[in-house]
Design an enzyme around this catalytic site. Structure first.
Site, short mmCIF file in Angstrom:
data_model
loop_
_atom_site.label_atom_id
_atom_site.label_comp_id
_atom_site.label_asym_id
_atom_site.label_seq_id
_atom_site.Cartn_x
_atom_site.Cartn_y
_atom_site.Cartn_z
N HIS A 93 -6.56 -3.20 64.37
CA HIS A 93 -7.05 -3.45 63.09
C HIS A 93 -7.37 -4.98 61.78
O HIS A 93 -7.69 -4.96 61.81
CB HIS A 93 -6.55 -2.39 61.97
N TYR A 134 -8.10 5.13 58.36
CA TYR A 134 -8.86 6.36 57.63
C TYR A 134 -8.93 8.20 57.27
O TYR A 134 -9.21 8.71 56.37
CB TYR A 134 -10.63 6.56 58.19
#
Length: 274
Positions: A112, A54
């Site tokens: 992730h 991110y």
């Protein structure tokens, strides 16, 4: 403070996670992100969800600093990205996350996506747990076959699986497996990535309860016992997302939501190559 922000769920290791958090996916504009996080912290959010990919760890650190909120009152989740899933790379990624967030420990660290090197990555997470760098470890986007493989090979059981989960993708096979194995389920994309406003069944319920379609989605996930991490770059929506404790969906409402056509809005974990 909104009482709903005090709701917690217990991990299989005895620690707790706030059931509602602030998602920060695609929040990279510095001023927008600062405003969103500071509004959330002011409103009483305690849980912030982020990830290496991110690219906003440093902005989050700044927002926490500027808000004056004590670190020990917060629950921070981050994730190791696919490019760092080999053992040594994952160890390096964990130290980088700690450095960027300016914290001594991560409350929850996830793999992730289920890359080919996921078992190597998990070993690095287990070691970070032993070293006190991380309090709890889990996974994201794992399908049932990934979870079975991990459970057969891990030393420490994952506490959570964060998956695409919303009224248009109820992911029941994965949910049931997690529940049967004492793994909490966390929903991402709870509002169908903004497509909730186009779904007739949700429009109907929004009208019934005088709420937005987004709030119907969030209430649905909350009632089913999922952790939710709605995100918005607009402070007013950060507050709107927690205005969901003054109504309750009925069994009939839940059944209606169960009839919504199922479709992914994110990548397929079995065919994800970046």
């Amino acid at each position: 403070m909104n009482k709903i922000l005090n709701k917690t769920l217990k991990f299989n290791n005895g620690l707790e996670i706030p059931q509602i958090g602030l998602g920060t996916y695609e929040l990279v504009d510095e001023q927008e992100t600062l405003a969103s996080i500071k509004a959330a912290l002011k409103a009483g959010y305690k849980h912030i969800d982020t990830a290496s990919i991110y690219n906003n760890h440093k902005i989050i650190a700044q927002a926490i600093k500027e808000s004056g909120v004590e670190r020990k009152t917060l629950f921070i989740t981050s994730k190791v990205w696919n490019s760092h899933s080999k053992y040594e790379q994952a160890k390096q990624a964990i130290d980088e996350i700690l450095k960027e967030l300016e914290i001594d420990y991560i409350d929850l660290l996830l793999i992730h996506w289920p890359t080919e090197d996921r078992l190597e990555c998990w070993k690095a997470l287990e070691e970070a747990l032993d070293q006190g760098k991380v309090k709890s470890i889990g996974v994201s986007n794992f399908q049932v076959h990934h979870l079975k493989e991990l459970l057969e090979n891990c030393r420490v059981k994952p506490v959570i699986n964060q998956i695409e989960l919303h009224p248009a993708l109820q992911n029941l096979e994965v949910v049931k497996f997690c529940q049967a194995n004492d793994i909490l389920v966390e929903s991402w994309g709870t509002m169908i990535r903004g497509k909730c406003f186009e779904v007739d069944e949700l429009k109907l319920l929004a009208k019934k309860y005088n709420k937005s379609e987004a709030q119907i989605c969030l209430r649905w996930a909350l009632q089913l016992g999922y952790i939710i991490i709605p995100k918005s770059s607009k402070p007013v929506r950060v507050i709107d997302n927690i205005q969901i404790e003054d109504f309750e969906l009925t069994n009939e409402d839940i059944q209606l939501i169960g009839t919504i056509k199922q479709q992914r809005v994110g990548p397929d974990p079995d065919n994800f190559d970046f």
